[in-house]
Design a protein around this motif. Structure first.
Motif, PDB file in Angstrom:
ATOM      1  N   CYS A  52       2.066  31.983  -4.215  1.00 21.38           N
ATOM      2  CA  CYS A  52       1.160  30.916  -4.661  1.00 21.38           C
ATOM      3  C   CYS A  52       1.938  29.781  -5.331  1.00 21.38           C
ATOM      4  O   CYS A  52       1.609  28.607  -5.152  1.00 21.38           O
ATOM      5  N   GLY A  53       2.970  30.120  -6.094  1.00 20.89           N
ATOM      6  CA  GLY A  53       3.810  29.097  -6.721  1.00 20.89           C
ATOM      7  C   GLY A  53       4.537  28.248  -5.689  1.00 20.89           C
ATOM      8  O   GLY A  53       4.689  27.038  -5.856  1.00 20.89           O
ATOM      9  N   ALA A  54       4.980  28.874  -4.601  1.00 26.07           N
ATOM     10  CA  ALA A  54       5.644  28.132  -3.526  1.00 26.07           C
ATOM     11  C   ALA A  54       4.666  27.192  -2.840  1.00 26.07           C
ATOM     12  O   ALA A  54       5.007  26.057  -2.504  1.00 26.07           O
ATOM     13  N   CYS A  55       3.430  27.660  -2.647  1.00 29.13           N
ATOM     14  CA  CYS A  55       2.403  26.801  -2.050  1.00 29.13           C
ATOM     15  C   CYS A  55       2.137  25.598  -2.951  1.00 29.13           C
ATOM     16  O   CYS A  55       2.078  24.465  -2.491  1.00 29.13           O
ATOM     17  N   ARG A  56       1.988  25.848  -4.238  1.00 24.79           N
ATOM     18  CA  ARG A  56       1.727  24.770  -5.206  1.00 24.79           C
ATOM     19  C   ARG A  56       2.873  23.763  -5.206  1.00 24.79           C
ATOM     20  O   ARG A  56       2.660  22.548  -5.215  1.00 24.79           O
ATOM     21  N   PHE A  57       4.107  24.267  -5.196  1.00 25.47           N
ATOM     22  CA  PHE A  57       5.277  23.392  -5.209  1.00 25.47           C
ATOM     23  C   PHE A  57       5.293  22.504  -3.964  1.00 25.47           C
ATOM     24  O   PHE A  57       5.523  21.300  -4.048  1.00 25.47           O
ATOM     25  N   ALA A  58       5.037  23.092  -2.798  1.00 29.97           N
ATOM     26  CA  ALA A  58       5.058  22.325  -1.548  1.00 29.97           C
ATOM     27  C   ALA A  58       3.901  21.335  -1.475  1.00 29.97           C
ATOM     28  O   ALA A  58       4.077  20.180  -1.088  1.00 29.97           O
ATOM     29  N   ALA A  59       2.719  21.792  -1.849  1.00 29.36           N
ATOM     30  CA  ALA A  59       1.522  20.962  -1.667  1.00 29.36           C
ATOM     31  C   ALA A  59       1.412  19.835  -2.686  1.00 29.36           C
ATOM     32  O   ALA A  59       0.837  18.790  -2.378  1.00 29.36           O
ATOM     33  N   THR A  60       1.951  19.999  -3.877  1.00 28.04           N
ATOM     34  CA  THR A  60       1.848  18.932  -4.874  1.00 28.04           C
ATOM     35  C   THR A  60       2.935  17.875  -4.695  1.00 28.04           C
ATOM     36  O   THR A  60       2.901  16.848  -5.349  1.00 28.04           O
ATOM     37  N   GLY A  61       3.872  18.085  -3.798  1.00 34.57           N
ATOM     38  CA  GLY A  61       4.922  17.100  -3.528  1.00 34.57           C
ATOM     39  C   GLY A  61       4.598  16.193  -2.360  1.00 34.57           C
ATOM     40  O   GLY A  61       5.444  15.427  -1.922  1.00 34.57           O
ATOM     41  N   SER A  62       3.378  16.272  -1.848  1.00 34.26           N
ATOM     42  CA  SER A  62       2.953  15.449  -0.718  1.00 34.26           C
ATOM     43  C   SER A  62       1.480  15.092  -0.912  1.00 34.26           C
ATOM     44  O   SER A  62       0.656  15.982  -1.104  1.00 34.26           O
ATOM     45  N   CYS A  63       1.150  13.822  -0.858  1.00 35.37           N
ATOM     46  CA  CYS A  63      -0.251  13.428  -1.047  1.00 35.37           C
ATOM     47  C   CYS A  63      -1.150  13.981   0.052  1.00 35.37           C
ATOM     48  O   CYS A  63      -2.285  14.365  -0.218  1.00 35.37           O
ATOM     49  N   ALA A  64      -0.658  14.046   1.274  1.00 33.37           N
ATOM     50  CA  ALA A  64      -1.479  14.599   2.354  1.00 33.37           C
ATOM     51  C   ALA A  64      -1.803  16.058   2.085  1.00 33.37           C
ATOM     52  O   ALA A  64      -2.948  16.489   2.211  1.00 33.37           O
ATOM     53  N   MET A  65      -0.801  16.847   1.701  1.00 38.35           N
ATOM     54  CA  MET A  65      -1.053  18.259   1.402  1.00 38.35           C
ATOM     55  C   MET A  65      -1.853  18.409   0.114  1.00 38.35           C
ATOM     56  O   MET A  65      -2.716  19.276   0.010  1.00 38.35           O
ATOM     57  N   TYR A  66      -1.583  17.569  -0.866  1.00 46.74           N
ATOM     58  CA  TYR A  66      -2.296  17.649  -2.147  1.00 46.74           C
ATOM     59  C   TYR A  66      -3.800  17.487  -1.943  1.00 46.74           C
ATOM     60  O   TYR A  66      -4.599  18.170  -2.575  1.00 46.74           O
ATOM     61  N   SER A 120       0.804  -1.212   0.000  1.00 44.08           N
ATOM     62  CA  SER A 120       0.000   0.000   0.000  1.00 44.08           C
ATOM     63  C   SER A 120       0.843   1.271   0.000  1.00 44.08           C
ATOM     64  O   SER A 120       0.313   2.349  -0.177  1.00 44.08           O
ATOM     65  N   GLN A 121       2.150   1.184   0.204  1.00 46.22           N
ATOM     66  CA  GLN A 121       2.998   2.366   0.192  1.00 46.22           C
ATOM     67  C   GLN A 121       3.308   2.771  -1.235  1.00 46.22           C
ATOM     68  O   GLN A 121       3.460   1.937  -2.114  1.00 46.22           O
ATOM     69  N   GLN A 122       3.372   4.085  -1.435  1.00 45.13           N
ATOM     70  CA  GLN A 122       3.771   4.595  -2.740  1.00 45.13           C
ATOM     71  C   GLN A 122       4.674   5.790  -2.503  1.00 45.13           C
ATOM     72  O   GLN A 122       4.564   6.458  -1.476  1.00 45.13           O
ATOM     73  N   PRO A 123       5.557   6.077  -3.417  1.00 38.02           N
ATOM     74  CA  PRO A 123       6.436   7.228  -3.226  1.00 38.02           C
ATOM     75  C   PRO A 123       5.637   8.525  -3.373  1.00 38.02           C
ATOM     76  O   PRO A 123       4.587   8.547  -4.024  1.00 38.02           O
ATOM     77  N   PRO A 124       6.112   9.605  -2.768  1.00 38.17           N
ATOM     78  CA  PRO A 124       5.396  10.879  -2.922  1.00 38.17           C
ATOM     79  C   PRO A 124       5.473  11.358  -4.368  1.00 38.17           C
ATOM     80  O   PRO A 124       6.421  11.029  -5.092  1.00 38.17           O
ATOM     81  N   PRO A 125       4.479  12.119  -4.814  1.00 36.80           N
ATOM     82  CA  PRO A 125       4.508  12.613  -6.191  1.00 36.80           C
ATOM     83  C   PRO A 125       5.572  13.682  -6.376  1.00 36.80           C
ATOM     84  O   PRO A 125       6.049  14.285  -5.413  1.00 36.80           O
ATOM     85  N   ASN A 145      -8.728   8.471 -14.497  1.00 30.41           N
ATOM     86  CA  ASN A 145      -8.139   7.156 -14.746  1.00 30.41           C
ATOM     87  C   ASN A 145      -6.711   7.053 -14.225  1.00 30.41           C
ATOM     88  O   ASN A 145      -6.155   5.959 -14.170  1.00 30.41           O
ATOM     89  N   ASN A 146      -6.098   8.195 -13.909  1.00 29.12           N
ATOM     90  CA  ASN A 146      -4.729   8.208 -13.413  1.00 29.12           C
ATOM     91  C   ASN A 146      -4.601   9.291 -12.342  1.00 29.12           C
ATOM     92  O   ASN A 146      -3.993  10.327 -12.579  1.00 29.12           O
ATOM     93  N   PRO A 147      -5.166   9.058 -11.152  1.00 31.02           N
ATOM     94  CA  PRO A 147      -5.122  10.089 -10.107  1.00 31.02           C
ATOM     95  C   PRO A 147      -3.693  10.315  -9.612  1.00 31.02           C
ATOM     96  O   PRO A 147      -2.893   9.390  -9.552  1.00 31.02           O
ATOM     97  N   LYS A 148      -3.411  11.547  -9.267  1.00 25.51           N
ATOM     98  CA  LYS A 148      -2.068  11.891  -8.770  1.00 25.51           C
ATOM     99  C   LYS A 148      -1.796  11.206  -7.432  1.00 25.51           C
ATOM    100  O   LYS A 148      -0.729  10.694  -7.201  1.00 25.51           O
ATOM    101  N   CYS A 149      -2.784  11.219  -6.569  1.00 24.49           N
ATOM    102  CA  CYS A 149      -2.666  10.576  -5.251  1.00 24.49           C
ATOM    103  C   CYS A 149      -3.900   9.714  -5.027  1.00 24.49           C
ATOM    104  O   CYS A 149      -4.937  10.221  -4.595  1.00 24.49           O
ATOM    105  N   PRO A 150      -3.793   8.411  -5.328  1.00 23.30           N
ATOM    106  CA  PRO A 150      -4.988   7.544  -5.175  1.00 23.30           C
ATOM    107  C   PRO A 150      -5.418   7.357  -3.731  1.00 23.30           C
ATOM    108  O   PRO A 150      -4.753   7.624  -2.829  1.00 23.30           O
TER     109      PRO A 150
END
Length: 132
Positions: free
Chosen positions: A54-68, A27-32, A127-132
């Protein structure tokens, strides 16, 4: 009799532990990978404009499924005019947050269509979610 019960319990316990470990690994997957680039901060440690914050927020939040899955990016300028004090040279001190709990000065970073886009304005692929 007691030995056979103990042997059964030990064998059952080891089998269950092995199954749990295999399930946890599956069930583990690497962070996006983070989206965009990390903007540079100014010398005062803040971002120079809303777009960079806003770009810094996007960069930080899209690199973690919890934040995403939980972050809605907001930005605010932390410079406030104070009466009787001369205006400083640097009046752009932008910060970001994953919510507007800080008050009405926080502005939403990305206006999105929630049906077709994620919270950062990127198209959703069901069909291909970033963080399932």
């Amino acid at each position: 009799m007691a030995r056979s019960v103990v042997a059964f319990l030990v064998a059952f316990g080891l089998a269950a532990a092995g199954d749990a470990t295999a399930l946890r690994r599956a069930s583990q997957q690497p962070p996006p990978e983070p989206e965009g680039t990390q903007p540079e901060k100014a010398t005062d440690g803040a971002y120079k404009n809303k777009a960079d914050a806003c770009g810094a927020c996007r960069f930080a939040a899209t690199g973690s499924c919890a934040m995403y899955k939980t972050c809605l990016c907001y930005a605010t300028n932390t410079h406030f005019d104070i009466g009787g004090v001369p205006e400083p040279k640097d009046v752009d001190n932008w910060r970001w947050a994953c919510g507007n709990e800080g008050g009405s000065k926080y502005e939403l970073c990305f206006k999105v269509n929630e049906l077709y886009q994620d919270a950062f304005g990127d198209k959703l692929d069901p069909n291909n979610p970033k963080c399932p």
